[in-house]
Every structure is written in C-alpha cells, then in structure tokens.
Design a protein around this motif. Sequence first.
Motif, PDB file in Angstrom:
ATOM      1  N   GLY A 169       0.813  -1.206   0.000  1.00 12.99           N
ATOM      2  CA  GLY A 169       0.000   0.000   0.000  1.00 12.99           C
ATOM      3  C   GLY A 169       0.846   1.255   0.000  1.00 12.99           C
ATOM      4  O   GLY A 169       1.842   1.342  -0.722  1.00 12.99           O
ATOM      5  N   ASN A 170       0.472   2.225   0.838  1.00 11.13           N
ATOM      6  CA  ASN A 170       1.225   3.476   0.928  1.00 11.13           C
ATOM      7  C   ASN A 170       2.232   3.472   2.072  1.00 11.13           C
ATOM      8  O   ASN A 170       2.759   4.522   2.452  1.00 11.13           O
ATOM      9  CB  ASN A 170       0.262   4.655   1.105  1.00 11.13           C
ATOM     10  N   GLY A 171       2.485   2.281   2.633  1.00 16.04           N
ATOM     11  CA  GLY A 171       3.449   2.185   3.716  1.00 16.04           C
ATOM     12  C   GLY A 171       4.855   2.539   3.252  1.00 16.04           C
ATOM     13  O   GLY A 171       5.221   2.304   2.106  1.00 16.04           O
ATOM     14  N   LYS A 172       5.623   3.105   4.157  1.00 10.50           N
ATOM     15  CA  LYS A 172       6.983   3.546   3.814  1.00 10.50           C
ATOM     16  C   LYS A 172       8.036   2.718   4.548  1.00 10.50           C
ATOM     17  O   LYS A 172       7.792   2.197   5.629  1.00 10.50           O
ATOM     18  CB  LYS A 172       7.154   5.023   4.155  1.00 10.50           C
ATOM     19  N   ILE A 173       9.203   2.635   3.918  1.00 11.41           N
ATOM     20  CA  ILE A 173      10.329   1.889   4.487  1.00 11.41           C
ATOM     21  C   ILE A 173      11.517   2.834   4.643  1.00 11.41           C
ATOM     22  O   ILE A 173      11.937   3.477   3.680  1.00 11.41           O
ATOM     23  CB  ILE A 173      10.736   0.711   3.583  1.00 11.41           C
ATOM     24  N   TYR A 207      10.559   5.665   2.071  1.00  9.59           N
ATOM     25  CA  TYR A 207       9.935   5.679   0.750  1.00  9.59           C
ATOM     26  C   TYR A 207       8.835   4.633   0.653  1.00  9.59           C
ATOM     27  O   TYR A 207       8.940   3.554   1.237  1.00  9.59           O
ATOM     28  CB  TYR A 207      10.965   5.375  -0.340  1.00  9.59           C
ATOM     29  N   THR A 208       7.819   4.931  -0.144  1.00  7.69           N
ATOM     30  CA  THR A 208       6.814   3.927  -0.481  1.00  7.69           C
ATOM     31  C   THR A 208       7.388   3.006  -1.550  1.00  7.69           C
ATOM     32  O   THR A 208       8.412   3.310  -2.183  1.00  7.69           O
ATOM     33  CB  THR A 208       5.527   4.568  -1.023  1.00  7.69           C
ATOM     34  N   THR A 209       6.722   1.894  -1.782  1.00  9.76           N
ATOM     35  CA  THR A 209       7.140   0.974  -2.841  1.00  9.76           C
ATOM     36  C   THR A 209       7.143   1.665  -4.190  1.00  9.76           C
ATOM     37  O   THR A 209       8.049   1.464  -5.018  1.00  9.76           O
ATOM     38  CB  THR A 209       6.214  -0.249  -2.884  1.00  9.76           C
ATOM     39  N   GLU A 210       6.119   2.497  -4.449  1.00 11.02           N
ATOM     40  CA  GLU A 210       6.045   3.222  -5.721  1.00 11.02           C
ATOM     41  C   GLU A 210       7.210   4.201  -5.869  1.00 11.02           C
ATOM     42  O   GLU A 210       7.791   4.331  -6.953  1.00 11.02           O
ATOM     43  CB  GLU A 210       4.725   3.990  -5.822  1.00 11.02           C
ATOM     44  N   GLU A 211       7.577   4.866  -4.775  1.00 10.14           N
ATOM     45  CA  GLU A 211       8.684   5.823  -4.839  1.00 10.14           C
ATOM     46  C   GLU A 211      10.009   5.110  -5.084  1.00 10.14           C
ATOM     47  O   GLU A 211      10.851   5.574  -5.869  1.00 10.14           O
ATOM     48  CB  GLU A 211       8.739   6.631  -3.544  1.00 10.14           C
ATOM     49  N   MET A 250       6.149 -15.637   4.500  1.00  8.89           N
ATOM     50  CA  MET A 250       7.130 -14.781   5.161  1.00  8.89           C
ATOM     51  C   MET A 250       7.395 -13.518   4.339  1.00  8.89           C
ATOM     52  O   MET A 250       7.392 -12.402   4.866  1.00  8.89           O
ATOM     53  CB  MET A 250       8.443 -15.533   5.379  1.00  8.89           C
ATOM     54  N   ILE A 251       7.599 -13.691   3.034  1.00  9.70           N
ATOM     55  CA  ILE A 251       7.855 -12.548   2.164  1.00  9.70           C
ATOM     56  C   ILE A 251       6.654 -11.601   2.157  1.00  9.70           C
ATOM     57  O   ILE A 251       6.809 -10.375   2.221  1.00  9.70           O
ATOM     58  CB  ILE A 251       8.193 -13.015   0.737  1.00  9.70           C
ATOM     59  N   ALA A 252       5.460 -12.168   2.088  1.00  5.95           N
ATOM     60  CA  ALA A 252       4.250 -11.341   2.091  1.00  5.95           C
ATOM     61  C   ALA A 252       4.099 -10.582   3.401  1.00  5.95           C
ATOM     62  O   ALA A 252       3.574  -9.461   3.423  1.00  5.95           O
ATOM     63  CB  ALA A 252       3.024 -12.218   1.848  1.00  5.95           C
ATOM     64  N   SER A 253       4.579 -11.176   4.491  1.00  7.99           N
ATOM     65  CA  SER A 253       4.479 -10.487   5.784  1.00  7.99           C
ATOM     66  C   SER A 253       5.305  -9.205   5.815  1.00  7.99           C
ATOM     67  O   SER A 253       4.997  -8.284   6.570  1.00  7.99           O
ATOM     68  CB  SER A 253       4.903 -11.426   6.917  1.00  7.99           C
ATOM     69  N   PHE A 254       6.348  -9.145   4.979  1.00 10.58           N
ATOM     70  CA  PHE A 254       7.120  -7.904   4.885  1.00 10.58           C
ATOM     71  C   PHE A 254       6.222  -6.762   4.396  1.00 10.58           C
ATOM     72  O   PHE A 254       6.266  -5.644   4.914  1.00 10.58           O
ATOM     73  CB  PHE A 254       8.296  -8.050   3.914  1.00 10.58           C
ATOM     74  N   ALA A 259       2.826  -1.943   5.152  1.00 10.59           N
ATOM     75  CA  ALA A 259       1.526  -1.273   5.056  1.00 10.59           C
ATOM     76  C   ALA A 259       1.054  -0.767   6.408  1.00 10.59           C
ATOM     77  O   ALA A 259       0.374   0.264   6.501  1.00 10.59           O
ATOM     78  CB  ALA A 259       0.486  -2.224   4.464  1.00 10.59           C
ATOM     79  N   GLN A 260       1.439  -1.464   7.472  1.00  8.92           N
ATOM     80  CA  GLN A 260       1.030  -1.083   8.821  1.00  8.92           C
ATOM     81  C   GLN A 260       1.968  -0.054   9.457  1.00  8.92           C
ATOM     82  O   GLN A 260       1.770   0.329  10.608  1.00  8.92           O
ATOM     83  CB  GLN A 260       0.959  -2.334   9.703  1.00  8.92           C
ATOM     84  N   GLY A 261       2.967   0.386   8.704  1.00  7.90           N
ATOM     85  CA  GLY A 261       3.893   1.396   9.231  1.00  7.90           C
ATOM     86  C   GLY A 261       5.018   0.842  10.070  1.00  7.90           C
ATOM     87  O   GLY A 261       5.718   1.591  10.757  1.00  7.90           O
ATOM     88  N   GLY A 262       5.242  -0.471   9.983  1.00 11.83           N
ATOM     89  CA  GLY A 262       6.244  -1.096  10.832  1.00 11.83           C
ATOM     90  C   GLY A 262       7.681  -0.809  10.472  1.00 11.83           C
ATOM     91  O   GLY A 262       8.588  -1.102  11.264  1.00 11.83           O
ATOM     92  N   LEU A 263       7.925  -0.251   9.282  1.00  9.05           N
ATOM     93  CA  LEU A 263       9.304   0.007   8.860  1.00  9.05           C
ATOM     94  C   LEU A 263       9.582   1.482   8.596  1.00  9.05           C
ATOM     95  O   LEU A 263      10.612   1.834   8.023  1.00  9.05           O
ATOM     96  CB  LEU A 263       9.641  -0.818   7.611  1.00  9.05           C
ATOM     97  N   GLU A 264       8.665   2.337   9.015  1.00 10.86           N
ATOM     98  CA  GLU A 264       8.939   3.766   8.916  1.00 10.86           C
ATOM     99  C   GLU A 264      10.040   4.126   9.917  1.00 10.86           C
ATOM    100  O   GLU A 264      10.251   3.423  10.898  1.00 10.86           O
ATOM    101  CB  GLU A 264       7.679   4.576   9.208  1.00 10.86           C
ATOM    102  N   GLY A 265      10.726   5.212   9.658  1.00 11.99           N
ATOM    103  CA  GLY A 265      11.782   5.605  10.586  1.00 11.99           C
ATOM    104  C   GLY A 265      12.589   6.753  10.039  1.00 11.99           C
ATOM    105  O   GLY A 265      12.440   7.147   8.877  1.00 11.99           O
ATOM    106  N   ASP A 266      13.449   7.300  10.894  1.00 10.32           N
ATOM    107  CA  ASP A 266      14.336   8.388  10.471  1.00 10.32           C
ATOM    108  C   ASP A 266      15.741   8.093  10.984  1.00 10.32           C
ATOM    109  O   ASP A 266      15.987   7.065  11.610  1.00 10.32           O
ATOM    110  CB  ASP A 266      13.827   9.736  10.992  1.00 10.32           C
ATOM    111  N   ALA A 267      16.656   9.011  10.685  1.00  9.52           N
ATOM    112  CA  ALA A 267      18.068   8.777  10.977  1.00  9.52           C
ATOM    113  C   ALA A 267      18.497   9.286  12.350  1.00  9.52           C
ATOM    114  O   ALA A 267      19.695   9.283  12.659  1.00  9.52           O
ATOM    115  CB  ALA A 267      18.927   9.427   9.886  1.00  9.52           C
TER     116      ALA A 267
END
Length: 294
Positions: A169-173, A207-211, A250-254, A259-267
């Motif tokens: 979705g729009n989730g970011k990594i 970044y989102t997957t699209e970005e 497992m891969i799909a769980s990534f 999507a749930q925001g579990g990998l958002e973050g900053d430096a």
Amino acid sequence: MSTYFISGAGGQLGRAVINHLLTTFKVQPKDIIAGTRDIAKLDDLKAKGVQVRAADFEDEAGLAKALAGASHFLIISTNALGTGQREKQHLVAVAAAEKAGVGHVIYTSMPKPETSAVTFAPDHLHTEQAIAASKIPAWTILRNNWYFENLFMGLPMALKSGTQYTSAGNGKIGQIGRDDLALAAANALVNAKPAKTTYTLSGTKAYTTEEIAALVSKATGKPLAVVQVPVEGLIQGMTSHGVPEGMAKMIASFDVNTAQGGLEGDAKDFTALTGKQPGSFEDWLKNNAAAFTA
C-alpha cells in the motif's frame, strides 16, 4: 583492555563490522575475535592478526569457551529463517555470553518487533527479552531497518518483467545501507553508550514501494510498474511460481508490516550513535544501478 567478539564474521555484515573496527576505529587486530562456523573462510582475517574462533550457536558450552576473554560480544542475528531454530540459536548465544562473563552484548534486531507483522519478528523480540532478563551488565539493541541491499533479491526480476506486485500500500520503508549498519555496530562496540540502550537505525528518508520503484526505474532506464494486490493474491502468485508456501507467507508479511507502518523511521538514532548521517538511497542507487540489470 577491550576485546571484541563478532559473530557471523564470515557474513557480509560481520566482515563489514570488522573492517570498520580495523580501519575506522584502528582497533588492533589481536583485540578482535572473529567467530564463525567455518574458520577456513576467515584465513584472510587470520593473516591480518585477527583472532579466529569456531562459534556454533547450537553449542552453548562450546560458544561460552570461544567467548573466553571477550569483553564485548556482537550477536548478529542468524540466517536460519523459517526453520524454527533461529530463536533457539539466539538464546544459546545469550546464555553463553552470560556464562562467559561478557560485559557488553550488542544484538542486531529489527524495528518494532513487539508489534511487527513479519513472521520472524518474535525471534527478535524474544532475544531482546532474554538479553534484558540476563545478568549481562550492559547491552545495546540495534533495531536495524531493511538494507538497501535487500532490493537485489526481488527487483532485478521485476525489472525484467516490467511489473512489481506488492501488498505494501502506501506504507513507507526507512531503508539504510548495510555498511552504515556495520559502522553503527562498530560504534556500539567501541564507544559503549549508556549501559542498556536500544537504537532504531533507519535511513535519511522513508519511501513507499512506488517511490522506490520510480527511483530504480530512473536509475536503470528500465520501466517498472507497481501493482497493488491483496496479500492472498501475492502469496498465490509466489507459490504458483514455485516458492514454498512458508517462504511466500514470510515474504508477504514484509509487505503487511510495511503497510502497517512497521518500517517507517528516520536517521535520528543513527546520528545519535555515530555522530553522522547515513548515506542516502539516491547515492547508493547511483553507485549500484548496474547491479539491478546485470
């Protein structure tokens, strides 16, 4: 005098940590212990004067013996994904560190393991909990975000087909480079911070997957369309191409976690630990674009 034991020293992250200890921090080779299951793979480090010892995370007594004399122990999470053995291996490492009298343990975890949808998140959470419950005097948890290098696992094939399927979705990594994570680990070893500290290490921008796809497409000159699909469809698509169901889930769980925001973050935490900003995704991509189409 400090002596640094690096587990998984034959792997890419372990070797990068040792390289930073030697070159960035000028640690004497004799004060570094490289632990691995196959010591023959570390002849080059041995030739430099680094101590090389056999380290088996399924042999607590043997590992405790290998840790003799080590003041700091970097536990790099193992690659036994989906086997049911990873958590057991980590708990053996923690118990061995306690038995050997190690003063400071550093562990490479993942962001938000308490709430993460990633199927192996409990391995990390339970290891963190075991470290916190141990009698080890000091510890540092490094919650490493996804590597830039992880993109090499799926994007080359997507670029060949021109389509990337995702459920993110729009989730970011907040991805970050492996070498920056190695620098952070070396910092945690050499410049011990407060006795019990947790850092979440992410890149300069999420970044989102699209970005990500757009940046990769631009860097490689290859078109890449992103198609959002339900998680069930993502799993079915992988299994129809021969991916074992457990691996597909497992891969799909990534993607679910993203999507749930579990990998958002900053430096912020990376800078607090190292005093530097991590390298940007754009710069890394510029240097590695050719590898996606090799």
